[in-house]
Design an enzyme around this catalytic site. Structure first.
Site, short mmCIF file in Angstrom:
data_model
loop_
_atom_site.label_atom_id
_atom_site.label_comp_id
_atom_site.label_asym_id
_atom_site.label_seq_id
_atom_site.Cartn_x
_atom_site.Cartn_y
_atom_site.Cartn_z
CG HIS A 63 -1.67 -1.19 1.47
ND1 HIS A 63 -1.99 -1.64 2.72
CD2 HIS A 63 -2.21 -2.10 0.61
CE1 HIS A 63 -2.69 -2.75 2.63
NE2 HIS A 63 -2.84 -3.06 1.36
CE LYS A 70 2.57 4.78 4.25
NZ LYS A 70 2.09 3.59 3.54
CE1 TYR A 130 1.18 3.70 8.92
CE2 TYR A 130 1.38 1.53 9.91
CZ TYR A 130 0.62 2.50 9.30
OH TYR A 130 -0.72 2.27 9.06
CG ASP A 166 -3.21 -6.57 1.47
OD1 ASP A 166 -3.27 -5.49 0.87
OD2 ASP A 166 -2.94 -6.67 2.67
#
Length: 170
Positions: A63, A70, A130, A166
């Site tokens: 993604h 990030k 993250y 996914d």
């Protein structure tokens, strides 16, 4: 001191946090220090932190979006982390690189906007952390198929556990 290393992908960096300490009591890790990171050239303005906890062989991603930086860390366990250049017009479009992040190596990966990322858990459980420079916005996200033959990404797991998103369904 923060140690920063370039990778094969332009803009993607591997970072060693400034403080990692271990003694008979356990571990101490300073995951982020704005001043020290800025001195090392990592000057993004992070405003949101997230974690995901997953079990062995769970694969999350790939993604990304076009606006978010990030900073990825493994708080617990071990996972194989993949970054894919999805910037249209880039000479490295479709190129990817894999990294093993763990609670023992304490490495971090800085992922630029336009790049997708995904990970598969190698330990019994892993905690994926993250920091990001934008608030999460599902509508602006792209998803790349983890097993897209055009990307030809090597994964250390043959049949991972994935979400509908996914699998290309959701």
């Amino acid at each position: 001191m923060v140690k920063v290393a370039k990778t094969d992908l332009d803009g993607v960096l591997v970072i060693e946090p400034p403080t990692i300490f271990e003694d008979f009591r356990g571990h101490y890790v300073e995951l982020y220090n704005r001043t020290l990171y800025e001195q090392a050239g990592v000057d993004q303005d992070f405003l949101q932190d997230d974690i995901s906890v997953s079990s062995r062989h769970v694969l999350r991603g790939i993604h990304g979006d076009r606006k978010t930086w990030k900073l990825i860390s493994c708080l617990y366990g071990r996972f194989y982390f993949v970054v894919v250049n999805n910037v249209p017009g880039s000479q490295q479009f479709g190129k990817w690189q894999g990294f093993t992040l763990s609670d023992t190596n304490r490495k971090q990966v800085l992922v630029p906007p336009g790049f997708g990322n995904g990970h598969v858990v190698l330990s019994e459980t892993a905690i994926f952390h993250y920091k990001q420079t934008t608030e999460y916005d599902r509508a602006s996200q792209f998803t790349l198929a983890w097993n897209d033959p055009a990307l030809n990404i090597w994964w250390p797991v043959r049949d991972p556990i994935t979400s509908e998103r996914d699998q290309g369904v959701g």
